[in-house]
Design a protein around this motif. Structure first.
Motif, PDB file in Angstrom:
ATOM      1  N   GLY A  97       0.781  -1.206  -0.103  1.00 14.73           N
ATOM      2  CA  GLY A  97      -0.003   0.108  -0.005  1.00 14.73           C
ATOM      3  C   GLY A  97       0.952   1.155   0.050  1.00 14.73           C
ATOM      4  N   TRP A  98      -0.129   2.420   0.039  1.00 14.21           N
ATOM      5  CA  TRP A  98       1.050   3.717   0.001  1.00 14.21           C
ATOM      6  C   TRP A  98       0.341   4.514   1.189  1.00 14.21           C
ATOM      7  CZ3 TRP A  98       4.931   4.705  -2.946  1.00 14.21           C
ATOM      8  CH2 TRP A  98       5.430   3.809  -4.156  1.00 14.21           C
ATOM      9  N   VAL A 108      -4.119   6.691   3.640  1.00 11.88           N
ATOM     10  CA  VAL A 108      -3.511   5.320   3.128  1.00 11.88           C
ATOM     11  C   VAL A 108      -4.120   4.724   2.296  1.00 11.88           C
ATOM     12  CG1 VAL A 108      -3.058   2.957   4.374  1.00 11.88           C
ATOM     13  CG2 VAL A 108      -2.485   4.813   5.657  1.00 11.88           C
ATOM     14  N   THR A 109      -3.813   4.329   1.376  1.00 13.22           N
ATOM     15  CA  THR A 109      -4.423   3.470   0.351  1.00 13.22           C
ATOM     16  C   THR A 109      -3.772   1.986  -0.187  1.00 13.22           C
ATOM     17  OG1 THR A 109      -3.378   4.664  -1.390  1.00 13.22           O
ATOM     18  CG2 THR A 109      -5.468   5.620  -0.949  1.00 13.22           C
ATOM     19  N   THR A 110      -4.665   1.268  -0.554  1.00 12.89           N
ATOM     20  CA  THR A 110      -4.068  -0.094  -1.061  1.00 12.89           C
ATOM     21  C   THR A 110      -4.789  -0.172  -2.610  1.00 12.89           C
ATOM     22  OG1 THR A 110      -6.064  -1.091  -0.049  1.00 12.89           O
ATOM     23  CG2 THR A 110      -3.793  -1.003   1.086  1.00 12.89           C
ATOM     24  N   TYR A 193      -6.158   3.244  -6.202  1.00 14.75           N
ATOM     25  CA  TYR A 193      -5.836   2.879  -4.983  1.00 14.75           C
ATOM     26  C   TYR A 193      -7.038   3.578  -4.142  1.00 14.75           C
ATOM     27  CZ  TYR A 193      -1.265   1.731  -7.062  1.00 14.75           C
ATOM     28  OH  TYR A 193      -0.252   1.312  -7.602  1.00 14.75           O
ATOM     29  N   GLY A 195      -8.749   4.062  -0.113  1.00 12.45           N
ATOM     30  CA  GLY A 195      -8.445   4.162   1.179  1.00 12.45           C
ATOM     31  C   GLY A 195      -9.064   5.358   2.155  1.00 12.45           C
TER      32      GLY A 195
END
Length: 216
Positions: A97-98, A108-110, A193, A195
């Motif tokens: 993730g980032w 936060v994203t995945t 992405y 999140g």
């Protein structure tokens, strides 16, 4: 966490610990970028050092998001017309993730599964609403940025000077979506992405930079 593959930096011979799906690594000893292609590694050259932007985040920090533990294993710093921000690469036990870090805001994203087509980068405008993977969200940022610096490991080769095109969207309940068009703003299947925006404290990070005047 996935096991590291121990290889050596072709420039200085220091350990270059690739992990998971990482494709490139910035040697912490000489600053060279080492690229992995299958079982082989090659030297890309030196990348610019990241600029100290006062971020409290640190490589190697461990925390959790949505009940899933992660470790910060890489950092990509980008610059565009309105400033700079960092994308911290996260390694979860079951994926990646980032953690976006911009002017004291965090998200936060995945990666999301591949979906349908979306308009090209130049056909998307700030303030417009779009349905992305069933979420109605509004575009809040649109940018063409340049890779400025990197450290740790990354899932792709971030060559200095390349333009990166991306959009950020915000939805209800702090939902946050990033659309990554990569270096081609004209294609219509950006990486998605999903999140949400987060407060740093809720991630429970075990190590942070400390600044004078901060409270625990």
């Amino acid at each position: 966490m996935e096991r590291e593959r121990q290889v050596s930096c072709p420039q200085c011979g220091a350990p270059a610990p690739f992990r998971g799906t990482a494709v490139s690594l910035v040697c912490e000893h000489c600053g060279s970028t080492v690229v992995r292609a299958g079982l082989d590694v090659r030297l890309l050259g030196k990348v610019s050092a990241v600029v100290d932007d006062g971020s409290p985040l640190l490589l190697g920090g461990k925390g959790s998001f949505a009940g899933r533990g992660f470790e910060i294993v890489g950092r990509l710093q980008l610059r565009y017309a309105r400033g700079a921000w960092s994308e911290w690469y996260l390694q979860f036990a079951d994926g990646v993730g980032w953690l976006a870090d911009f002017q004291g805001n965090f998200a936060v994203t995945t990666p999301a599964p591949a979906g349908g087509e979306l308009p090209g980068f130049y056909n998307m405008s700030i303030g417009t609403w779009h349905n992305v993977h069933g979420v109605e969200a509004m575009i809040v940022d649109r940018r063409a940025a340049r890779y400025q610096g990197a450290e740790g490991v990354l899932p792709f080769v971030a060559e200095p000077g390349l333009n990166f095109y991306g959009l950020d969207l915000a939805g209800p309940d702090d939902q946050f979506i990033s659309l990554d068009y990569g270096v081609d703003p004209f294609h219509t299947r950006p990486a998605v992405y999903l999140g949400r925006a987060v407060e740093l404290a809720e991630l429970g990070l075990d190590r942070l930079r400390r600044f004078e005047g901060w409270r625990d």
